[in-house]
Design an enzyme around this catalytic site. Structure first.
Site, PDB file in Angstrom:
ATOM      1  N   GLY A 116     -62.487  63.111 -42.553  1.00 27.04           N
ATOM      2  CA  GLY A 116     -62.220  61.710 -42.231  1.00 27.04           C
ATOM      3  C   GLY A 116     -60.716  61.504 -42.144  1.00 27.04           C
ATOM      4  O   GLY A 116     -59.962  62.458 -41.980  1.00 27.04           O
ATOM      5  N   ARG A 117     -60.307  60.249 -42.318  1.00 31.76           N
ATOM      6  CA  ARG A 117     -58.886  59.964 -42.138  1.00 31.76           C
ATOM      7  C   ARG A 117     -58.037  60.606 -43.226  1.00 31.76           C
ATOM      8  O   ARG A 117     -56.950  61.110 -42.967  1.00 31.76           O
ATOM      9  CB  ARG A 117     -58.678  58.451 -42.075  1.00 31.76           C
ATOM     10  CG  ARG A 117     -59.152  57.906 -40.725  1.00 31.76           C
ATOM     11  CD  ARG A 117     -59.170  56.398 -40.690  1.00 31.76           C
ATOM     12  NE  ARG A 117     -60.274  55.867 -41.489  1.00 31.76           N
ATOM     13  CZ  ARG A 117     -60.856  54.683 -41.281  1.00 31.76           C
ATOM     14  NH1 ARG A 117     -60.449  53.922 -40.289  1.00 31.76           N
ATOM     15  NH2 ARG A 117     -61.831  54.265 -42.052  1.00 31.76           N
TER      16      ARG A 117
ATOM     17  N   SER B 269     -70.040  66.555 -37.963  1.00 27.21           N
ATOM     18  CA  SER B 269     -70.000  67.051 -36.589  1.00 27.21           C
ATOM     19  C   SER B 269     -68.621  67.609 -36.291  1.00 27.21           C
ATOM     20  O   SER B 269     -67.650  67.314 -36.995  1.00 27.21           O
ATOM     21  CB  SER B 269     -70.311  65.903 -35.620  1.00 27.21           C
ATOM     22  OG  SER B 269     -69.327  64.898 -35.784  1.00 27.21           O
TER      23      SER B 269
ATOM     24  N   ILE C 263     -59.911  65.239 -54.479  1.00 21.77           N
ATOM     25  CA  ILE C 263     -59.268  63.914 -54.546  1.00 21.77           C
ATOM     26  C   ILE C 263     -60.240  62.837 -54.091  1.00 21.77           C
ATOM     27  O   ILE C 263     -59.833  61.709 -53.829  1.00 21.77           O
ATOM     28  CB  ILE C 263     -57.989  63.843 -53.678  1.00 21.77           C
ATOM     29  CG1 ILE C 263     -58.219  64.430 -52.288  1.00 21.77           C
ATOM     30  CG2 ILE C 263     -56.827  64.563 -54.337  1.00 21.77           C
ATOM     31  CD1 ILE C 263     -58.976  63.614 -51.322  1.00 21.77           C
TER      32      ILE C 263
ATOM     33  N   ARG D  53     -64.314  61.954 -55.042  1.00 23.70           N
ATOM     34  CA  ARG D  53     -65.035  61.352 -56.161  1.00 23.70           C
ATOM     35  C   ARG D  53     -65.539  62.492 -57.033  1.00 23.70           C
ATOM     36  O   ARG D  53     -65.913  63.555 -56.506  1.00 23.70           O
ATOM     37  CB  ARG D  53     -66.255  60.571 -55.651  1.00 23.70           C
ATOM     38  CG  ARG D  53     -65.953  59.231 -55.032  1.00 23.70           C
ATOM     39  CD  ARG D  53     -65.629  58.196 -56.103  1.00 23.70           C
ATOM     40  NE  ARG D  53     -65.460  56.858 -55.555  1.00 23.70           N
ATOM     41  CZ  ARG D  53     -64.280  56.268 -55.397  1.00 23.70           C
ATOM     42  NH1 ARG D  53     -63.164  56.898 -55.711  1.00 23.70           N
ATOM     43  NH2 ARG D  53     -64.213  55.038 -54.919  1.00 23.70           N
TER      44      ARG D  53
ATOM     45  N   ASP E 261     -58.247  65.294 -59.374  1.00 20.08           N
ATOM     46  CA  ASP E 261     -57.791  63.928 -59.650  1.00 20.08           C
ATOM     47  C   ASP E 261     -58.968  63.037 -60.017  1.00 20.08           C
ATOM     48  O   ASP E 261     -58.773  61.903 -60.445  1.00 20.08           O
ATOM     49  CB  ASP E 261     -57.088  63.366 -58.402  1.00 20.08           C
ATOM     50  CG  ASP E 261     -56.421  62.020 -58.649  1.00 20.08           C
ATOM     51  OD1 ASP E 261     -55.798  61.867 -59.724  1.00 20.08           O
ATOM     52  OD2 ASP E 261     -56.512  61.126 -57.789  1.00 20.08           O
TER      53      ASP E 261
ATOM     54  N   GLU F 284     -65.405  59.945 -65.368  1.00 19.86           N
ATOM     55  CA  GLU F 284     -64.052  59.492 -65.687  1.00 19.86           C
ATOM     56  C   GLU F 284     -64.063  58.047 -66.195  1.00 19.86           C
ATOM     57  O   GLU F 284     -64.918  57.276 -65.778  1.00 19.86           O
ATOM     58  CB  GLU F 284     -63.140  59.633 -64.463  1.00 19.86           C
ATOM     59  CG  GLU F 284     -63.517  58.748 -63.302  1.00 19.86           C
ATOM     60  CD  GLU F 284     -62.666  59.013 -62.057  1.00 19.86           C
ATOM     61  OE1 GLU F 284     -62.495  60.179 -61.666  1.00 19.86           O
ATOM     62  OE2 GLU F 284     -62.208  58.018 -61.475  1.00 19.86           O
TER      63      GLU F 284
ATOM     64  N   HIS G  74     -56.952  60.241 -61.944  1.00 20.17           N
ATOM     65  CA  HIS G  74     -57.332  59.449 -60.753  1.00 20.17           C
ATOM     66  C   HIS G  74     -56.184  58.542 -60.318  1.00 20.17           C
ATOM     67  O   HIS G  74     -56.317  57.317 -60.302  1.00 20.17           O
ATOM     68  CB  HIS G  74     -58.603  58.610 -61.022  1.00 20.17           C
ATOM     69  CG  HIS G  74     -59.276  58.201 -59.743  1.00 20.17           C
ATOM     70  ND1 HIS G  74     -60.608  57.907 -59.637  1.00 20.17           N
ATOM     71  CD2 HIS G  74     -58.783  58.068 -58.482  1.00 20.17           C
ATOM     72  CE1 HIS G  74     -60.909  57.585 -58.389  1.00 20.17           C
ATOM     73  NE2 HIS G  74     -59.816  57.680 -57.682  1.00 20.17           N
TER      74      HIS G  74
END
Lengths: 311, 311
Positions: free
Chosen positions: B151-152, B174, B228, B230, B254, B259, B277
């Protein structure tokens, strides 16, 4: 008896390579001085790995010496003027360590700004689990970075920092062709314009205290100094004073004035990342440095062109 | 009495912004549940900052609710199906935190491979000054990196790692348009082909334990896992087992399953970098996240298009 004398503490891999060449290995310049005269007279090539001065006196003890192949890109321990006078060629190991040193510079900067030493301790100590929040810190990407000394290592650092969307500035003896980075003829002007100053100068007398009190103060209370070059390039007393007084925001240091005897004043500083001069300290790179050192010696003994000559 | 209810623990800057909008602020969902019915009935917009489930029951307590503006890109605490059923719009704060999270991912990787926590301790403890040498570690630049979830944020991580001359691989639902990066349809195949695996998946039930025992074992005893995203995306029990047994080389984490109550087995691990985190934990980014959260609420209340809608 050997025409190759290796001086210094070498890895297993390097020892194997040196033995294959028939080199004799001694731990230090002192050990070299203690060799019988007849053995010293045989030496035509020295593989040197050390930070103690290799000058005219040492060269005089090796009358047949033709080349000193330094382990490392920085050859400030070897007196080039004395080598020139004695007709001794000097080589170093440039380029093969650029990636590692640049990686460490970027890592120290990120660690310092994101307070990652404290972050790790916050988790391990159980403070986080106990409900203590971790303070916010400063964003790194998009800030202004300055490189002091845009040689090959400086450029590798800049290329990495550019991927963090930073505005790039630099100081060097002369303006270079760059992808739009801003040149500063004056080191103080560079420090004033940036958030982060990364020192990638060569060592030696010309750059002694080049990062002066004025440069450090111009960087300022939010600024961060990163040094991966030589401890000698920074006015360490001024650096310590500025860090202790909060006139400099923080630092990431892999090199120190009198290393490995680091000034204990550094130990107490929280906004500083300290590393034991491990810029090139990876298995991969140290093996490549050793190979290049030996290849320079082989080239000399075979009468071929030196691969990476200094003088 | 207010039509805006902010739930969670906000910074000074955010509190100021919320007060300017006339928001009422409560610490937690429990505090919201304790509000008088008449006050709950007034609420049209919620600014939410928390990790506890915001589901159908909570929405039923706020009968006039039209929008939940989540603070953070990950909105897995908010039940989207319940929101859809209740006619509640949900927004998040994407993009503004990408840089910070990507910076932290790269930093954890560099720190882990170059053993920089140990390096700092080696200097501060005086071990280096006492003549102890620091062990060689592994080169980072030029290695093979895999991104799990392009993703971004994944892409921002990849762009940075590419500047470290890495060979880039990725897994996503994909194949994407990339500058020559290698797509792996299977997460295990990705893990097998790389030295470093960076997890940048979205959270939620679909990615629960997506980084499975098999993925971790495929990464192997020289491999490093960076997370980084979840804590839920990684099989944490398998991760701990593999780290303790040396079947995984190391990790930079992280985020954690439960947590901030980090499993104490992590505390003893040396080849692991732990962070509380703090991926988006900079002043700059947290301020931008708060602004975007409030702008989504203003857009909703003014009848304008939501800036960053989720449903």
């Amino acid at each position: 008896m050997s025409e190759i004398l290796a001086i210094g503490s070498y890895t297993e891999t390097d020892m194997e390579g040196l033995r294959e060449m028939g080199a004799r290995v001694v731990e230090s310049l002192d050990a070299m001085r203690g060799l019988p005269e007849a053995e010293r007279a045989e030496v035509r090539a020295v593989a040197y790995k050390g930070h103690h001065d290799f000058g005219a006196d040492e060269m005089a003890l090796l009358p047949g010496l033709g080349v000193i192949a330094n382990y490392g890109v920085g050859y400030d321990a070897i007196r080039i003027d004395a080598a020139d006078a004695a007709g001794v060629r000097v080589t170093n190991t440039p380029d093969v360590l650029n990636d590692d040193v640049a990686d460490l510079a970027v890592a120290m900067l990120l660690m310092q700004q994101r307070r990652m030493l404290a972050g790790d301790a916050h988790v391990r100590s159980g403070a986080w689990a106990g409900g203590e929040s971790f303070p916010l810190n400063r964003k790194v990407s998009g800030r202004r970075a300055g490189i002091m000394g845009l040689g090959r290592i400086g450029r590798d650092i800049a290329d990495r920092l550019a991927a963090f969307k930073m505005e790039m500035h630099y100081h060097a003896r002369s303006e270079k062709e760059t992808p739009g980075w801003t040149y500063h003829a004056d080191p103080v002007s560079l420090a004033r314009e940036v958030d982060y100053l990364v020192v990638a100068l060569v060592g030696g007398p010309e750059t002694e205290n080049y990062v002066s009190k004025e440069v450090i103060e111009a960087l300022g209370p939010e600024g961060v100094l990163i040094n991966i070059s030589r401890g000698s390039t920074v006015d360490e007393a001024a650096l310590l004073d500025a860090l202790e007084a909060g006139r400099l925001g923080g630092a990431g240091l892999d090199v120190f004035r009198d290393e490995p005897r680091v000034d204990p004043r550094f130990h107490a500083l929280e906004r500083v990342v300290l590393q034991p001069h491990q810029g090139s300290g990876t298995h991969e790179t140290r093996a490549a440095m050793g190979r290049l050192q030996r290849d320079n010696i082989s080239a000399f003994l075979d009468g071929r062109d030196l691969l990476t000559p200094v003088n």
